[in-house]
Design an enzyme around this catalytic site. Structure first.
Site, short mmCIF file in Angstrom:
data_model
loop_
_atom_site.label_atom_id
_atom_site.label_comp_id
_atom_site.label_asym_id
_atom_site.label_seq_id
_atom_site.Cartn_x
_atom_site.Cartn_y
_atom_site.Cartn_z
N HIS A 119 12.40 4.95 3.00
CA HIS A 119 13.11 5.84 2.08
C HIS A 119 14.41 6.32 2.67
O HIS A 119 15.40 6.53 1.97
CB HIS A 119 12.21 7.03 1.72
CG HIS A 119 10.87 6.60 1.26
ND1 HIS A 119 9.74 7.32 1.44
CD2 HIS A 119 10.50 5.46 0.64
CE1 HIS A 119 8.72 6.65 0.96
NE2 HIS A 119 9.16 5.53 0.47
N CYS B 294 20.31 -7.77 -10.98
CA CYS B 294 20.57 -6.50 -10.29
C CYS B 294 19.98 -6.43 -8.88
O CYS B 294 19.89 -5.35 -8.31
CB CYS B 294 20.06 -5.32 -11.12
SG CYS B 294 18.28 -5.31 -11.36
C1 PEP Z 1 14.76 -6.13 -7.21
O1 PEP Z 1 13.59 -6.35 -6.93
O2 PEP Z 1 15.67 -6.99 -7.11
C2 PEP Z 1 15.17 -4.80 -7.65
C3 PEP Z 1 16.40 -4.56 -8.07
O3 PEP Z 1 14.26 -3.81 -7.55
P1 PEP Z 1 13.90 -3.07 -6.17
O4 PEP Z 1 14.83 -3.59 -5.11
O5 PEP Z 1 14.05 -1.63 -6.44
O6 PEP Z 1 12.50 -3.51 -5.98
#
Ligand code: PEP
Ligand code: MG
Length: 746
Positions: A363, A676
């Site tokens: 975190h 993303c």
């Molecule tokens: C991902 O898995 O690419 C994502 C954007 O989510 P996180 O990194 O929060 O798991």
């Protein structure tokens, strides 16, 4: 017999204290210590070996060995009995040293005439400084009392070294904490920073090691332990419900009431140490055991005991968090580890962060990333090496820390920072321009966010909106579950700050590496494949319902975008969507404003969803590829595991072909698609994604400039051809070919 040993020990300590108080120079002090130790222990020889570098020990003072060999005799770590004590951190007690395993004869010292050998490590809180040895002609094993006495002398030596008592000529006698140190860790947030060390938990410095009045010291220790017990009980009372913290505090309470722990410290006082030195002696022993422990449970318990000793030392010395020191200019935080809440308290005033432990997915790392503060983790020894105020340079790109750098490093590093600053200027100059490629294609660039602290970047980065708002961060940085009204107010502030730009709120994505401190941790064999994200949301819908309600209320008539994480099959999407419909109906019934428009999408993070039926693609309003998770499942390579996480290139042809397939499905069904994951923020990766048809990318705010800058210089048709040619030629990754193309750009 015990009393005799105690009074001998007190006498020796008293004489050591006089040595400390004397005006003698470093070498003279060391010489005096060897004389009086040999004298007090009744041995012919006492020698002090100190590290001159990480691998080499040097004889720095001796009583009994050939004086000519001082500063001449050296040995490697692990070499001979002395080297072995240094390497293992364990005592060697040999009646017949020359026939002991590993004995190495050093002719220049004239030591062959000595039969018995007792060597103890000189270490301070686990940091190795050297070895203290006594030898005698008589072949005998040393008693437990004698070992103890020598260990105490070694500890006093270590403390004196810390206080600079032996500074003199020669590498081994250099003042401590003055030399440049290079520490290689692991990158957790890129970027470079220069500043001054700010120790999150400053080391407690014990200056009064020896005490004349054991009664007084006993009372001080008893009072301090009592205070400690009360404070642990208070913490426990206030931590109810927080299982993980309760567990740690229960362990603290057990140790704080442990008779063995107290007895060992009391014995240290009986032998002449002050209360704080007694605690530190015990702590050093614990640290030595910690270094040896292979069992992770045992190591964690010893870690608890170590933390407890620190608390006790702070009570006894009055030193601690509030030391009165001022935060230096351009502070660079140094800590073993730090919680997200504490990190947020420091906020943007930090220039960089260096953690001795930590992990990329921790975190603290998430918060550091949100605040765009360079972060290096796994920086071994940084806590021992760094002093408050030390000059330090953090290279978050390489995962390297330069502590007290010399002039050449400083100037090279500053050059690098200047180049980065120039690049920033370039990015700022195109901030308000669109990301249009040479072939005329416009790519939408959004930013990822999760904290209020991220929102100012919406303006400064040039992002068009927030393509991914990780709502779990707000849950992670709290010590208790946020309330619906609090969340609604927070989401409303996010929408206010976005000034009408699109914000895609991802519902709570917890589980796997993101464990809420106030929710019962699941003991799962494989958390990344376990009960996480939408699986938790659908199985225990209470929190999701509360969050959906908060989002609808925050929108208060404005447009709203909601995205569900980790959807692995169509049915999960419909079930989650049904929850939104229910929440919407409830709001309508209550007469509350409903969003002007509502779009509901899903994250594509598992290969299974890529192959979902056409109906799913037609049904879902938008999809966002979560490349971080998708990649880990595609390659079966844990994103949290340093050994494998970089093993497979995003530009591997298999992965790109897979993404192309998803793009084709979305085209066929007219489904909006974006990407993303972290790769969207890496310029070369972003370029390749754009070239194969991904025209909407969401990334860290700091990446928007570099990605836009590259896109504006490239022709996507050319890049696509380079990618396809490399694939046709049987390449494993298209990266070399794309890099070649980029080198050819003017
Ligand atoms: C991902 O898995 O690419 C994502 C954007 O989510 P996180 O990194 O929060 O798991
Ligand atoms: Mg994910």
């Amino acid at each position: 017999m015990v009393e005799r040993a105690e009074s001998e020990s007190r006498k020796l300590l008293g004489r050591l204290r006089d040595t400390m108080a004397s005006q003698a120079a470093g070498q003279e002090r060391l010489d005096q210590i060897t004389h009086l130790t040999a004298d007090s222990m009744g041995t012919e020889v006492c020698s002090i070996y100190l590290f001159r570098d990480e691998e080499t020990l040097e004889l720095c003072a001796t009583q009994g060995l050939n004086p000519e060999s001082v500063h001449q005799t050296r040995m490697k770590l692990g070499e001979g009995l002395v080297g072995r004590v240094a390497r293992t951190g364990k005592v060697i007690n040999a009646a017949d040293a020359p026939s002991s395993k590993g004995f190495r004869y050093m002719p220049e010292t004239g030591e062959e005439i000595y039969s018995s050998f007792l060597g103890v490590p000189i270490q301070r809180l686990g940091e190795k400084l050297g070895v203290l040895v006594v030898q005698s002609k008589e072949a005998r094993e040393f008693s437990a009392d004698e070992i103890y006495a020598l260990e105490v002398v070694a500890m006093v030596l270590a403390e004196m070294a810390e206080l600079g008592a032996f500074v003199g000529e020669g590498a081994a006698l250099q003042a401590r904490h003055t030399q440049p140190v290079l520490i290689r860790g692991v990158t957790a947030q890129e970027g470079t920073a220069e500043g001054h060390v700010w120790l999150h938990e400053p080391r407690v410095v014990v200056t009064n090691l020896v005490a004349d009045d054991p009664e007084k010291e006993h009372t001080r220790l008893t009072d301090a332990v009592e205070n400690l017990r009360i404070s642990v009980d208070q913490l426990l009372a206030s931590a109810s419900g927080d299982t993980e913290q309760v567990q740690v505090l229960e362990a603290y309470r057990m140790f704080a009431n442990s008779k063995g722990w107290l007895r060992r410290m009391e014995e240290n006082i009986d032998r002449g140490l002050s209360a704080e030195a007694a605690v530190e002696k015990e702590q050093s022993d614990v640290r030595a055991r910690m270094l040896q422990a292979t069992d992770s449970y045992l190591r964690e318990r010893l870690q608890d005991l170590d933390d407890l000793s620190n608390r006790l030392l702070r009570i006894l010395t009055g030193q601690g968090h509030q030391t009165g020191a001022e935060l230096p200019e351009n502070p660079i935080l140094v800590a073993r580890n730090i919680g997200p809440g504490e990190l947020l308290e420091y906020g943007r005033q930090l220039r960089g962060i260096i953690l001795e432990e930590g992990s990329v997915g921790s975190h603290a790392a998430i918060v550091a990333r949100a605040l765009a503060i360079p972060l290096v983790i796994n920086a071994k020894r940084i806590q021992n090496e760094a002093l408050n105020g030390d000059h330090v340079m953090v290279d978050g790109d390489q995962g390297v820390v330069h502590l007290r750098p010399d002039d050449t490093v400083v100037s090279a590093f500053r050059d690098k920072m200047a180049m980065q600053a120039k690049a920033q200027e370039r990015y700022a100059s195109i901030r308000d321009k669109p990301a249009v490629t040479l072939c005329g294609k416009t790519i939408r660039l959004d930013m990822n966010a999760g904290l209020m602290a991220d929102l100012p970047s919406l303006e400064s980065s040039g992002a068009e909106g927030v393509g991914l708002f990780r709502t779990e961060l707000q849950f992670l940085v709290r010590s208790q579950m946020p309330k619906r009204n609090e969340l609604a107010a927070l989401y409303a502030r996010v929408l206010d700050a976005a000034h009408g730009k699109r914000v895609v709120f991802r519902t709570l994505d917890i589980g796997s590496d993101k464990v809420l401190p106030y929710m019962q941790a699941q003991d799962e064999p494989n958390p990344a494949l376990g009960w996480r994200a939408i699986r938790v949301g659908l199985d225990k819908p209470g929190v999701m319902r509360m969050q959906l309600q908060a989002l609808l209320r925050a929108a208060n008539g404005r447009p709203l975008s909601i995205m569900f994480p980790f959807i692995a099959q169509y049915e999960e999407y419909t079930a989650a969507r049904a929850e939104v419909d229910k929440a919407l109906a409830r709001e309508k019934k209550l007469g509350n404003a409903v969003p002007e428009s509502l779009e509901i999408g899903a994250m594509l993070e598992t290969p299974s969803l890529a192959f979902a039926c056409k109906k799913f693609y037609e049904d879902v309003e938008f999809l966002s590829i979560g490349g971080n998770d998708l990649k880990q499942f595609f390659f079966a390579a844990d994103r949290e595991n340093e050994r494998v996480r970089r093993r497979y290139d995003t530009l591997n042809v298999s992965f790109l072909s897979f993404i192309e397939d998803i793009i084709a499905r979305c085209k066929a069904t007219d489904t909006r698609l974006s990407f993303c994951g972290e790769d969207a923020g890496r310029p070369v990766e972003a370029l390749c994604l754009a070239a194969i048809g991904l025209h909407s990318l969401s990334m860290r705010p700091a990446s928007v400039g570099p990605v836009k800058h590259l896109l504006r210089r490239c022709n996507l048709d050319d890049v696509r051809k380079v990618i396809h040619d490399a694939r046709d030629a049987g390449e494993q990754s298209v990266r070399p070919a794309v890099m070649e193309y980029l080198r050819g750009l003017s």
